[in-house]
Motif scaffolding. Sequence first.
Motif, PDB file in Angstrom:
ATOM      1  N   LEU A  29       0.855  -1.196   0.000  1.00 26.56           N
ATOM      2  CA  LEU A  29       0.000   0.000   0.000  1.00 26.56           C
ATOM      3  C   LEU A  29       0.885   1.239   0.000  1.00 26.56           C
ATOM      4  O   LEU A  29       0.818   2.102   0.873  1.00 26.56           O
ATOM      5  CB  LEU A  29      -0.929  -0.020   1.209  1.00 26.56           C
ATOM      6  CG  LEU A  29      -2.196  -0.853   1.044  1.00 26.56           C
ATOM      7  CD1 LEU A  29      -2.928  -0.993   2.374  1.00 26.56           C
ATOM      8  CD2 LEU A  29      -3.127  -0.244  -0.005  1.00 26.56           C
ATOM      9  N   THR A  30       1.721   1.313  -1.006  1.00 26.24           N
ATOM     10  CA  THR A  30       2.683   2.398  -1.169  1.00 26.24           C
ATOM     11  C   THR A  30       2.635   2.887  -2.611  1.00 26.24           C
ATOM     12  O   THR A  30       1.926   2.327  -3.447  1.00 26.24           O
ATOM     13  CB  THR A  30       4.104   1.907  -0.835  1.00 26.24           C
ATOM     14  OG1 THR A  30       4.420   0.791  -1.696  1.00 26.24           O
ATOM     15  CG2 THR A  30       4.213   1.463   0.620  1.00 26.24           C
ATOM     16  N   GLY A  31       3.395   3.905  -2.898  1.00 28.16           N
ATOM     17  CA  GLY A  31       3.447   4.409  -4.260  1.00 28.16           C
ATOM     18  C   GLY A  31       2.078   4.790  -4.784  1.00 28.16           C
ATOM     19  O   GLY A  31       1.325   5.494  -4.109  1.00 28.16           O
ATOM     20  N   GLU A  32       1.727   4.290  -5.963  1.00 27.17           N
ATOM     21  CA  GLU A  32       0.443   4.646  -6.566  1.00 27.17           C
ATOM     22  C   GLU A  32      -0.743   4.152  -5.753  1.00 27.17           C
ATOM     23  O   GLU A  32      -1.847   4.693  -5.848  1.00 27.17           O
ATOM     24  CB  GLU A  32       0.357   4.085  -7.983  1.00 27.17           C
ATOM     25  CG  GLU A  32       0.410   2.557  -8.034  1.00 27.17           C
ATOM     26  CD  GLU A  32       0.268   2.002  -9.436  1.00 27.17           C
ATOM     27  OE1 GLU A  32      -0.664   2.427 -10.149  1.00 27.17           O
ATOM     28  OE2 GLU A  32       1.101   1.151  -9.809  1.00 27.17           O
ATOM     29  N   PHE A  33      -0.536   3.118  -4.924  1.00 23.45           N
ATOM     30  CA  PHE A  33      -1.635   2.563  -4.144  1.00 23.45           C
ATOM     31  C   PHE A  33      -1.834   3.254  -2.799  1.00 23.45           C
ATOM     32  O   PHE A  33      -2.865   3.065  -2.151  1.00 23.45           O
ATOM     33  CB  PHE A  33      -1.414   1.063  -3.913  1.00 23.45           C
ATOM     34  CG  PHE A  33      -1.395   0.247  -5.175  1.00 23.45           C
ATOM     35  CD1 PHE A  33      -2.396   0.388  -6.131  1.00 23.45           C
ATOM     36  CD2 PHE A  33      -0.372  -0.657  -5.414  1.00 23.45           C
ATOM     37  CE1 PHE A  33      -2.387  -0.360  -7.298  1.00 23.45           C
ATOM     38  CE2 PHE A  33      -0.356  -1.422  -6.574  1.00 23.45           C
ATOM     39  CZ  PHE A  33      -1.358  -1.267  -7.527  1.00 23.45           C
ATOM     40  N   ALA A  34      -0.863   4.039  -2.354  1.00 23.76           N
ATOM     41  CA  ALA A  34      -0.960   4.664  -1.033  1.00 23.76           C
ATOM     42  C   ALA A  34      -2.180   5.572  -0.934  1.00 23.76           C
ATOM     43  O   ALA A  34      -2.829   5.644   0.118  1.00 23.76           O
ATOM     44  CB  ALA A  34       0.310   5.441  -0.723  1.00 23.76           C
ATOM     45  N   ALA A  35      -2.505   6.273  -2.013  1.00 24.25           N
ATOM     46  CA  ALA A  35      -3.629   7.216  -1.993  1.00 24.25           C
ATOM     47  C   ALA A  35      -4.980   6.527  -1.930  1.00 24.25           C
ATOM     48  O   ALA A  35      -6.002   7.188  -1.745  1.00 24.25           O
ATOM     49  CB  ALA A  35      -3.561   8.121  -3.226  1.00 24.25           C
ATOM     50  N   LEU A  36      -4.996   5.204  -2.081  1.00 19.85           N
ATOM     51  CA  LEU A  36      -6.267   4.482  -2.079  1.00 19.85           C
ATOM     52  C   LEU A  36      -6.715   4.086  -0.680  1.00 19.85           C
ATOM     53  O   LEU A  36      -7.833   3.591  -0.516  1.00 19.85           O
ATOM     54  CB  LEU A  36      -6.147   3.215  -2.941  1.00 19.85           C
ATOM     55  CG  LEU A  36      -5.771   3.422  -4.411  1.00 19.85           C
ATOM     56  CD1 LEU A  36      -5.730   2.069  -5.125  1.00 19.85           C
ATOM     57  CD2 LEU A  36      -6.745   4.357  -5.099  1.00 19.85           C
ATOM     58  N   ARG A  37      -5.897   4.285   0.315  1.00 20.50           N
ATOM     59  CA  ARG A  37      -6.264   3.883   1.682  1.00 20.50           C
ATOM     60  C   ARG A  37      -7.594   4.523   2.077  1.00 20.50           C
ATOM     61  O   ARG A  37      -7.795   5.726   1.910  1.00 20.50           O
ATOM     62  CB  ARG A  37      -5.186   4.287   2.676  1.00 20.50           C
ATOM     63  CG  ARG A  37      -3.903   3.471   2.599  1.00 20.50           C
ATOM     64  CD  ARG A  37      -2.899   3.936   3.636  1.00 20.50           C
ATOM     65  NE  ARG A  37      -1.636   3.214   3.543  1.00 20.50           N
ATOM     66  CZ  ARG A  37      -1.326   2.132   4.257  1.00 20.50           C
ATOM     67  NH1 ARG A  37      -2.232   1.641   5.109  1.00 20.50           N
ATOM     68  NH2 ARG A  37      -0.158   1.538   4.121  1.00 20.50           N
ATOM     69  N   GLY A  38      -8.483   3.686   2.592  1.00 23.32           N
ATOM     70  CA  GLY A  38      -9.749   4.181   3.112  1.00 23.32           C
ATOM     71  C   GLY A  38     -10.813   4.458   2.069  1.00 23.32           C
ATOM     72  O   GLY A  38     -11.931   4.846   2.432  1.00 23.32           O
ATOM     73  N   LEU A  39     -10.506   4.273   0.793  1.00 23.44           N
ATOM     74  CA  LEU A  39     -11.481   4.620  -0.248  1.00 23.44           C
ATOM     75  C   LEU A  39     -12.414   3.447  -0.538  1.00 23.44           C
ATOM     76  O   LEU A  39     -12.093   2.281  -0.333  1.00 23.44           O
ATOM     77  CB  LEU A  39     -10.759   5.039  -1.527  1.00 23.44           C
ATOM     78  CG  LEU A  39      -9.880   6.292  -1.426  1.00 23.44           C
ATOM     79  CD1 LEU A  39      -9.325   6.659  -2.799  1.00 23.44           C
ATOM     80  CD2 LEU A  39     -10.650   7.462  -0.825  1.00 23.44           C
ATOM     81  N   GLY A  40     -13.599   3.796  -1.042  1.00 20.95           N
ATOM     82  CA  GLY A  40     -14.594   2.798  -1.377  1.00 20.95           C
ATOM     83  C   GLY A  40     -15.453   2.452  -0.178  1.00 20.95           C
ATOM     84  O   GLY A  40     -15.443   3.125   0.844  1.00 20.95           O
ATOM     85  N   GLY A  41     -16.226   1.399  -0.315  1.00 23.82           N
ATOM     86  CA  GLY A  41     -17.121   0.981   0.753  1.00 23.82           C
ATOM     87  C   GLY A  41     -18.534   1.453   0.513  1.00 23.82           C
ATOM     88  O   GLY A  41     -18.820   2.200  -0.439  1.00 23.82           O
TER      89      GLY A  41
END
Length: 394
Positions: A29-41
């Motif tokens: 959960l780093t780089g391009e994926f770090a900004a996705l934390r907590g999204l969706g649901g």
Amino acid sequence: MGLTRSSEDAFPEERAFREEVRTWLADNLTGEFAALRGLGGSGREHEAYDERIGWNRHLATHGWTCLGWPTEYGGRGLSLLQQVVFHEEYARADAPARVNHLGEELLGPTLIALGSEAQKARFLPRIVDVTELWCQGYSEPEAGSDLSNVRTRARRDGEEWVIDGQKIWTSLAHHADWCFAVVRTEPGSRRHAGLSYLLVPLDQPGVEIRPIQQLTGTSEFNEVFFSGARTRADLVVGEPGDGWRVAMATLGFERGVSTIGQQVGFARELAVIVAEARANGSFDDPLIADRIARAKLGLEVLRTHALRTLSGDPGPGAGPVQKLLWARWHRDLGELAMGVRGAAGLTVGPPYDLDDAQTLYLFSRADTLYGGSDEVQRTILAERVLGLPKEPRP
């Protein structure tokens, strides 16, 4: 042995696996994926949808999808406890909501249990690698939680089924490639008889998908219209007319191990509400403090019931009880969020830009409806578990 205590405390042999999951998530959960934390649901499925597909395919590449599936079908064959650990750590890492729940948690296990070998070979690999997404075609305008009232029909035309009718409240249909749909295939049949469980491609003439704009301003739910849509004759799961049994099997999988991760997310939502109550002073209100205490106790009840249900023979009625527990708890949590916020929670925009607490409050109103309304769950418990007289039916 039941899974009623913390798996980390009660099963030290699983600590290595927990550490493996934590380390992998921290490293990825780093780089391009770090900004996705907590999204969706729930209520936020629109957030970074394409990017979350990329994350889900990254999970698949590294063997973190379909964890409980048998290895011969592309899964990892992990134990129930290992699956619980993964879902707990995934939620604790604030990893983004996955986009493939309906395929991975519902259709896939249904095909493994009841599908033909050809169906398994065709569809399971594409669920594992997240290259085909699914939606569930159950509810209709006249058959919400009462699936036996389905009116959408399919008739055989040579080597195909031809489908006409309407489904509604179809989660994520506007993103899906396929729909597993319960339709009536025997003319003149009523109630549970004469239903079939079809696998229907959505990218074809004769299928129209209309997103439904919700109070949250988003459109997770959809109407799906079938007007002469077609699917192959061999894409019926089980036998024609056996759709009720297959559909009930799918609903059984719906309340599976992923609910443990759901509850970790619930705990995070509650923690945010408690922090706001302390910050704005509403925690000093005895009524608010009491509601917070009840929410914490209710969350423990949810976890205990879910783990007991998963770890052995839960007995009749466990599924409806679980749905009633979490749906009402989460709805009440949304109301608690507004109670903590006070009058400030009643205003928004312009533009119509809800914050997390407002989204929680509005979307959680639907929790007691989708997946089987509270009224239907209580009827199931009354008639099938308690043996009470059946409700009069038209």
